[in-house]
Design an enzyme around this catalytic site. Sequence first.
Site, PDB file in Angstrom:
ATOM      1  N   TRP A 129      -7.858 -40.995   5.844  1.00 24.24           N
ATOM      2  CA  TRP A 129      -8.164 -40.981   7.270  1.00 24.24           C
ATOM      3  C   TRP A 129      -6.989 -41.362   8.150  1.00 24.24           C
ATOM      4  CZ3 TRP A 129      -6.780 -45.809   8.452  1.00 24.24           C
ATOM      5  CH2 TRP A 129      -6.971 -46.816   7.493  1.00 24.24           C
ATOM      6  N   LYS A 153     -11.347 -32.139   0.556  1.00 27.91           N
ATOM      7  CA  LYS A 153     -12.293 -33.250   0.555  1.00 27.91           C
ATOM      8  C   LYS A 153     -11.650 -34.330   1.416  1.00 27.91           C
ATOM      9  CE  LYS A 153     -14.438 -37.117  -0.457  1.00 27.91           C
ATOM     10  NZ  LYS A 153     -14.136 -38.335   0.337  1.00 27.91           N
ATOM     11  N   ALA A 155     -11.688 -37.771   4.103  1.00 25.94           N
ATOM     12  CA  ALA A 155     -12.307 -39.090   4.118  1.00 25.94           C
ATOM     13  C   ALA A 155     -13.632 -39.050   4.886  1.00 25.94           C
ATOM     14  CB  ALA A 155     -11.361 -40.095   4.778  1.00 25.94           C
ATOM     15  N   SER A 156     -14.531 -39.926   4.484  1.00 29.06           N
ATOM     16  CA  SER A 156     -15.837 -39.977   5.150  1.00 29.06           C
ATOM     17  C   SER A 156     -15.695 -40.286   6.632  1.00 29.06           C
ATOM     18  CB  SER A 156     -16.724 -41.028   4.474  1.00 29.06           C
ATOM     19  OG  SER A 156     -16.978 -40.691   3.135  1.00 29.06           O
ATOM     20  N   GLU A 227       0.348 -38.949  -3.723  1.00 28.74           N
ATOM     21  CA  GLU A 227       1.081 -39.787  -2.778  1.00 28.74           C
ATOM     22  C   GLU A 227       0.197 -40.994  -2.529  1.00 28.74           C
ATOM     23  OE1 GLU A 227       1.738 -41.878   0.174  1.00 28.74           O
ATOM     24  OE2 GLU A 227       1.348 -40.153   1.473  1.00 28.74           O
ATOM     25  N   LEU A 228       0.565 -42.134  -3.110  1.00 31.66           N
ATOM     26  CA  LEU A 228      -0.308 -43.302  -3.130  1.00 31.66           C
ATOM     27  C   LEU A 228       0.243 -44.397  -2.207  1.00 31.66           C
ATOM     28  CD1 LEU A 228      -1.041 -43.179  -6.963  1.00 31.66           C
ATOM     29  CD2 LEU A 228      -2.211 -41.995  -5.102  1.00 31.66           C
ATOM     30  N   CYS A 261       1.449 -45.519   5.014  1.00 28.99           N
ATOM     31  CA  CYS A 261       2.020 -45.826   3.698  1.00 28.99           C
ATOM     32  C   CYS A 261       3.518 -46.067   3.771  1.00 28.99           C
ATOM     33  CB  CYS A 261       1.729 -44.690   2.723  1.00 28.99           C
ATOM     34  SG  CYS A 261      -0.026 -44.489   2.341  1.00 28.99           S
ATOM     35  N   GLU A 357       0.082 -54.515  -0.657  1.00 28.40           N
ATOM     36  CA  GLU A 357       0.276 -53.748   0.565  1.00 28.40           C
ATOM     37  C   GLU A 357      -0.724 -54.238   1.609  1.00 28.40           C
ATOM     38  OE1 GLU A 357       0.271 -49.064   2.033  1.00 28.40           O
ATOM     39  OE2 GLU A 357      -0.876 -49.630   0.259  1.00 28.40           O
TER      40      GLU A 357
END
Length: 452
Positions: A129, A153, A155-156, A227-228, A261, A357
Amino acid sequence: MFQSVNPATGAAGTPIPEMTAADVEARLALAAATYRDWRCTDLAARSVLLERIADVFAANADRLAEIATREMGKTLKSSLAEVHKCVGGFRYYAKAGPAMLADLPVSIASGTARQTWLPIGPVLAVMPWNFPYWQVVRFLAPTIMAGNVGLLKHASLTQGVAAAIEEMVLAAGAPPGLFQNLAIRAGAVESVILDPRVAAVTLTGSEDAGSRVAEVAGRVLKKVVLELGGSDPFIVMPSADLDAAVPAAVAARLQNAGQSCICGKRMIVHADIYDVFQARFVAAMAAATVGDPMDPANDIGPLSSVEQRATVVEQLARFQAAGATLIGGEALAGAGAYLTPGVLTNVPVDHPIAQEEVFGPVAMLFKVADINAAIALANATPFGLGSSVWTCDQGEQARFVRDIEAGMTAINQVLVSANEMAFGGIKRSGHGRELGPWGLHEFMNLKTVLGI
């Protein structure tokens, strides 16, 4: 039913129905059918469509920006900038993409050969999001140019954004099935990944989400790009121009209310300038205005949700329990998920919490004795996404580029993503690259052709 909540006011948004298994099956079937045709289109036609999508995004920029701000709280000016960045992303691949897909002639001892780029099929994107348009577009634009088709898909929190993106693509004249939103929960993603019609998966999100997606894709040997998270170092050395470095550090940490990020999260400052930097940085952070994201006078809006704010507040309490000092970083009373900017000092570097983080407008501030200590602390994290270093010493610049364990390093500037540059990380920040020719080629078949 998906129900967004405006994090600035607590007001409920328009409900969006959750797709059934039958709905998802219909979209997968359409994606597969559309791919069979789209893969055969010429590159010029793909470029034309990308330019049309850019035009539609530009024409609807105000409405698109308002949807993002209502759903996840970033300032309206930030949302507008994000939409226009997407316009640039579509135009970049429209113009530069065809040359990236030119055949590569190869000279071999036994005759002639070439290598040609071919699409592989429907690509599923699992997106977060925090940059709800840009994260999608940096997958979608190269997907279209490659001759693949896309499934999203989202984010909610940002299902309104997801629906709007699909609307824009169709309004530009894309064939139905070229890009489709799957309004599904996280629990339904596994079956989509396992479906043989889906060729590959790209995900931007948490370590946990990346690990689960990679495990499922691994079962059926499908490629993933991940990509985390990131806990990026922002290193300041004695030769740095503090008049530039301090406001840059503030801008980096407060970008998107700290929910980025690649924004600097750990400020690592040489002892010789630490006291001066700390005083100026703390004051500048405190001076940032927090409030209604629709008001252009405000620097940051709320966090994405009251739940996200609660997560950060709980994390800050754990920092303090470990011995850190928190300056600012207070939850504001009343409606909305507001949190004031904050700075953590005296963070124990040997405590596991120093590696975490913080996904909110709070920075960690560290003092180091020399460049060796700065590099060691920068690398003392499981993450390796980005980094920013501030020094006018060319020898130090070379050391940082060589020795910081990250996919990206910015010298005397805030790290940003750009269409022309490879974007991605190492270690637990993921693998694979987005943007530039590298992002275009990630989900393509480089076929070797002999004899012609």
